[in-house]
Write a protein that holds these residues in place. Structure first.
Motif, PDB file in Angstrom:
ATOM      1  N   LEU A 248      50.978  35.345  48.365  1.00 59.59           N
ATOM      2  CA  LEU A 248      50.405  34.090  47.954  1.00 59.59           C
ATOM      3  C   LEU A 248      48.904  34.085  48.410  1.00 59.59           C
ATOM      4  CD1 LEU A 248      53.219  31.803  49.540  1.00 59.59           C
ATOM      5  CD2 LEU A 248      53.184  32.593  47.353  1.00 59.59           C
ATOM      6  N   SER A 249      48.248  33.093  47.611  1.00 55.75           N
ATOM      7  CA  SER A 249      46.575  32.900  48.105  1.00 55.75           C
ATOM      8  C   SER A 249      46.460  32.738  49.481  1.00 55.75           C
ATOM      9  CB  SER A 249      46.185  31.746  47.131  1.00 55.75           C
ATOM     10  OG  SER A 249      46.817  30.582  47.384  1.00 55.75           O
ATOM     11  N   SER A 250      47.507  32.083  50.200  1.00 51.93           N
ATOM     12  CA  SER A 250      47.342  31.771  51.790  1.00 51.93           C
ATOM     13  C   SER A 250      47.277  33.344  52.670  1.00 51.93           C
ATOM     14  CB  SER A 250      48.286  30.876  52.119  1.00 51.93           C
ATOM     15  OG  SER A 250      49.602  31.404  52.095  1.00 51.93           O
ATOM     16  N   GLY A 251      47.662  34.330  51.781  1.00 50.51           N
ATOM     17  CA  GLY A 251      47.690  35.534  52.596  1.00 50.51           C
ATOM     18  C   GLY A 251      49.019  35.849  52.993  1.00 50.51           C
ATOM     19  N   ASP A 252      50.026  34.861  52.851  1.00 53.65           N
ATOM     20  CA  ASP A 252      51.434  34.937  53.075  1.00 53.65           C
ATOM     21  C   ASP A 252      52.072  35.717  52.098  1.00 53.65           C
ATOM     22  OD1 ASP A 252      51.078  33.684  55.618  1.00 53.65           O
ATOM     23  OD2 ASP A 252      51.444  31.973  54.629  1.00 53.65           O
ATOM     24  N   SER A 253      53.264  36.280  52.412  1.00 54.70           N
ATOM     25  CA  SER A 253      54.025  36.926  51.196  1.00 54.70           C
ATOM     26  C   SER A 253      55.718  36.327  51.658  1.00 54.70           C
ATOM     27  CB  SER A 253      54.109  38.382  51.339  1.00 54.70           C
ATOM     28  OG  SER A 253      54.748  38.940  52.798  1.00 54.70           O
ATOM     29  N   ILE A 254      56.468  36.256  50.529  1.00 52.80           N
ATOM     30  CA  ILE A 254      57.828  35.844  50.500  1.00 52.80           C
ATOM     31  C   ILE A 254      58.496  36.996  49.807  1.00 52.80           C
ATOM     32  CG2 ILE A 254      59.367  34.161  49.914  1.00 52.80           C
ATOM     33  CD1 ILE A 254      56.924  32.028  50.002  1.00 52.80           C
ATOM     34  N   THR A 255      59.706  37.397  50.695  1.00 50.75           N
ATOM     35  CA  THR A 255      60.668  38.387  49.789  1.00 50.75           C
ATOM     36  C   THR A 255      61.561  37.611  49.109  1.00 50.75           C
ATOM     37  OG1 THR A 255      60.044  39.926  51.522  1.00 50.75           O
ATOM     38  CG2 THR A 255      62.252  40.344  50.163  1.00 50.75           C
ATOM     39  N   ALA A 256      61.779  38.114  47.580  1.00 53.25           N
ATOM     40  CA  ALA A 256      62.812  37.358  46.720  1.00 53.25           C
ATOM     41  C   ALA A 256      63.971  38.642  46.403  1.00 53.25           C
ATOM     42  CB  ALA A 256      62.204  37.002  45.513  1.00 53.25           C
ATOM     43  N   PHE A 257      64.929  38.421  46.483  1.00 54.05           N
ATOM     44  CA  PHE A 257      65.937  39.377  46.234  1.00 54.05           C
ATOM     45  C   PHE A 257      66.211  39.502  44.700  1.00 54.05           C
ATOM     46  CE2 PHE A 257      67.007  38.363  50.848  1.00 54.05           C
ATOM     47  CZ  PHE A 257      66.315  39.677  51.289  1.00 54.05           C
ATOM     48  N   LYS A 258      65.333  39.530  44.150  1.00 54.87           N
ATOM     49  CA  LYS A 258      65.409  39.908  42.521  1.00 54.87           C
ATOM     50  C   LYS A 258      64.371  41.024  42.126  1.00 54.87           C
ATOM     51  CE  LYS A 258      67.829  36.113  41.487  1.00 54.87           C
ATOM     52  NZ  LYS A 258      69.187  36.304  40.685  1.00 54.87           N
ATOM     53  N   THR A 259      64.718  41.477  41.005  1.00 51.52           N
ATOM     54  CA  THR A 259      63.848  42.682  40.722  1.00 51.52           C
ATOM     55  C   THR A 259      62.675  42.128  39.808  1.00 51.52           C
ATOM     56  OG1 THR A 259      64.937  43.124  38.481  1.00 51.52           O
ATOM     57  CG2 THR A 259      65.846  44.111  40.207  1.00 51.52           C
ATOM     58  N   LEU A 260      61.466  43.014  39.869  1.00 53.98           N
ATOM     59  CA  LEU A 260      60.196  42.617  39.224  1.00 53.98           C
ATOM     60  C   LEU A 260      60.511  42.323  37.617  1.00 53.98           C
ATOM     61  CD1 LEU A 260      57.368  42.338  40.108  1.00 53.98           C
ATOM     62  CD2 LEU A 260      56.872  44.612  39.173  1.00 53.98           C
ATOM     63  N   ILE A 280      50.504  40.193  37.725  1.00 54.86           N
ATOM     64  CA  ILE A 280      49.454  39.473  38.566  1.00 54.86           C
ATOM     65  C   ILE A 280      49.166  38.134  37.885  1.00 54.86           C
ATOM     66  CG2 ILE A 280      48.189  41.630  38.971  1.00 54.86           C
ATOM     67  CD1 ILE A 280      46.040  41.152  36.525  1.00 54.86           C
ATOM     68  N   ASN A 281      48.731  37.271  38.555  1.00 52.36           N
ATOM     69  CA  ASN A 281      48.320  36.009  37.934  1.00 52.36           C
ATOM     70  C   ASN A 281      47.055  35.955  37.393  1.00 52.36           C
ATOM     71  OD1 ASN A 281      47.743  33.415  37.649  1.00 52.36           O
ATOM     72  ND2 ASN A 281      48.583  32.447  39.169  1.00 52.36           N
ATOM     73  N   ILE A 282      46.775  36.034  36.151  1.00 47.93           N
ATOM     74  CA  ILE A 282      45.353  36.351  35.719  1.00 47.93           C
ATOM     75  C   ILE A 282      44.434  35.118  35.981  1.00 47.93           C
ATOM     76  CG2 ILE A 282      46.404  37.396  33.643  1.00 47.93           C
ATOM     77  CD1 ILE A 282      45.835  34.826  31.912  1.00 47.93           C
ATOM     78  N   LYS A 283      44.721  34.213  36.660  1.00 56.15           N
ATOM     79  CA  LYS A 283      43.853  33.106  37.279  1.00 56.15           C
ATOM     80  C   LYS A 283      43.168  33.645  38.386  1.00 56.15           C
ATOM     81  CE  LYS A 283      46.140  29.089  35.484  1.00 56.15           C
ATOM     82  NZ  LYS A 283      47.057  27.840  36.104  1.00 56.15           N
ATOM     83  N   TYR A 284      43.715  34.664  38.900  1.00 60.15           N
ATOM     84  CA  TYR A 284      42.909  35.303  40.092  1.00 60.15           C
ATOM     85  C   TYR A 284      42.252  36.598  39.945  1.00 60.15           C
ATOM     86  CZ  TYR A 284      45.418  31.904  43.232  1.00 60.15           C
ATOM     87  OH  TYR A 284      45.894  31.050  43.861  1.00 60.15           O
ATOM     88  N   VAL A 285      42.152  37.125  38.379  1.00 54.80           N
ATOM     89  CA  VAL A 285      41.262  38.258  38.417  1.00 54.80           C
ATOM     90  C   VAL A 285      39.981  37.946  38.255  1.00 54.80           C
ATOM     91  CG1 VAL A 285      40.787  40.117  36.624  1.00 54.80           C
ATOM     92  CG2 VAL A 285      43.271  39.089  36.683  1.00 54.80           C
ATOM     93  N   SER A 286      39.218  38.821  39.130  1.00 53.82           N
ATOM     94  CA  SER A 286      37.826  38.693  39.654  1.00 53.82           C
ATOM     95  C   SER A 286      36.919  39.762  38.697  1.00 53.82           C
ATOM     96  CB  SER A 286      37.497  38.510  40.827  1.00 53.82           C
ATOM     97  OG  SER A 286      37.871  39.587  41.561  1.00 53.82           O
ATOM     98  N   CYS A 295      42.263  46.970  39.241  1.00 56.03           N
ATOM     99  CA  CYS A 295      42.046  45.381  38.722  1.00 56.03           C
ATOM    100  C   CYS A 295      41.895  44.598  40.251  1.00 56.03           C
ATOM    101  CB  CYS A 295      43.458  44.967  38.128  1.00 56.03           C
ATOM    102  SG  CYS A 295      43.332  43.168  37.859  1.00 56.03           S
ATOM    103  N   TYR A 296      40.874  43.969  40.226  1.00 53.48           N
ATOM    104  CA  TYR A 296      40.578  43.187  41.417  1.00 53.48           C
ATOM    105  C   TYR A 296      40.709  41.619  41.446  1.00 53.48           C
ATOM    106  CZ  TYR A 296      37.646  47.286  42.685  1.00 53.48           C
ATOM    107  OH  TYR A 296      37.238  48.475  42.969  1.00 53.48           O
ATOM    108  N   LEU A 297      41.618  41.085  42.336  1.00 57.28           N
ATOM    109  CA  LEU A 297      42.056  39.691  42.540  1.00 57.28           C
ATOM    110  C   LEU A 297      41.480  39.184  43.601  1.00 57.28           C
ATOM    111  CD1 LEU A 297      46.003  40.586  42.064  1.00 57.28           C
ATOM    112  CD2 LEU A 297      44.196  40.237  39.942  1.00 57.28           C
ATOM    113  N   ASN A 298      41.567  37.747  43.585  1.00 54.19           N
ATOM    114  CA  ASN A 298      41.114  36.942  44.592  1.00 54.19           C
ATOM    115  C   ASN A 298      39.812  37.194  45.095  1.00 54.19           C
ATOM    116  OD1 ASN A 298      41.537  34.477  46.037  1.00 54.19           O
ATOM    117  ND2 ASN A 298      42.843  35.616  47.658  1.00 54.19           N
TER     118      ASN A 298
END
Length: 329
Positions: A248-260, A280-286, A295-298
């Protein structure tokens, strides 16, 4: 009531041992045995069992891919059978819990462990049956209020009864409570809940009222914890074996038990896969450095590699932003 069960396990001898133990309970009907995941999936869909004993030594897969059978079931079934993992080692138990399985049994089987698991299953089924069979004389007020109500854990015995009570000078009748309770206390609890339901009619939110919000939200389930995340707050997703870390943009991460791969097909177009391990969310590509395949983000705080197999996706991102610059000129 009889419950149907099947066994999916690579060892036929342990399967026979399991059948022997289960047969002593009397309420469980054996409906089939296979030794591999492919046939196991078909057997579940054909038989619709109540319980599935799933081994971790199947002939056509490894331990990790055995559990993906559980994910496959979600494609075809609204309500899954109770999955009970059977294994030679305790180490598998932790991995199994990621897939919301019902229970875990260790080989060689201990009869008491099997009895405890299946009695727990029967108790839950009996309690569920109790809630489903309570009908109210005022049908327009019979909302699903029982779902979030705590009732004691006594096991009900079948017996047809009718309960009457007087409220505000009017006699009301609760019909077809087809159970006799172990204690008077439990009976009184249920009657009180019915009375409360007739006094007030809950206001329920209709699905069409929240569909606009839902379309912008990703629901991530981790055990019994549901996290609702706005797409705009997600910077990227990272594969971790059969789970996915949502960064997340806040720096937190959440684990989801689904595949990519699951997220690749369910996320909106703003999310692009650039690597076997990253979406990646392309809105964060810098920044994109083609020479270094980075590829650099945020605002450059995050650097991720992209692979040649997803180079076309990188080019699409570049063309998208380049076309925006051209329009501004």
């Amino acid at each position: 009531m009889t419950y149907k069960y099947i066994i999916i396990d690579g060892n036929s001898q342990s399967s026979m041992s399991l059948q022997t133990h289960v047969s002593t309970l009397g309420d469980f009907y054996f409906s089939g045995y296979v030794n591999n995941a492919a046939q196991g999936l078909n057997l579940i869909l054909e038989e619709s069992p109540d319980v599935v004993f799933l081994g971790t030594n199947l002939t056509d897969s490894n331990t990790e891919s055995n559990f993906t059978l559980v994910n496959e079931l979600y494609k075809y079934m609204v309500v899954l059978p109770k999955i009970i993992i059977i294994s030679n080692t305790k180490e598998v138990a932790y991995e199994a819990m990621k897939y919301d399985v019902y229970d875990f049994l260790l080989k060689p089987f201990q009869r008491i462990d099997i009895i405890k698991t299946l009695l727990k299953f029967k108790k839950e089924k009996s309690f569920s049956s109790l809630l489903n069979q309570v009908n109210f004389s005022q049908a327009e007020n019979s909302q699903p209020f029982l779902n979030n109500t705590k009732i004691s854990n006594s096991i009900p015995l079948v017996e047809e009864k009718k309960h009457n009570f007087i409220e505000n000078g009017i006699e009301n009748e609760v019909t077809k409570v087809d159970f006799q309770f172990d204690t008077q206390e439990i009976k009184n609890e249920l009657i009180d809940i019915v009375k409360q339901s007739l006094d007030s009619k809950p206001i329920l939110v209709q699905p069409e009222q929240i569909i606009e919000q839902k379309n912008n939200i990703l629901c991530v389930k981790s055990y019994g914890d549901y996290r609702f995340i706005e797409f705009d707050d997600i910077v990227y997703l990272k594969a971790d074996n059969n789970s996915t870390d949502v960064m997340l943009s806040s720096g937190d991460s959440i684990t989801a038990f689904k595949t990519l791969k699951y997220f690749e097909s369910s996320l909106p177009n703003d999310f692009v896969r650039i690597h076997n391990s990253h979406i990646i969310n392309i809105k964060y590509v810098s920044r994109i450095h083609l020479g270094n395949s980075d590829c650099y983000l945020n605002k450059g705080k995050i650097k991720l590699p992209f692979s040649k197999s997803y180079k076309d996706n990188i080019n699409t991102i570049i063309e998208l932003y380049a076309s925006n610059d051209a329009k501004e000129d």
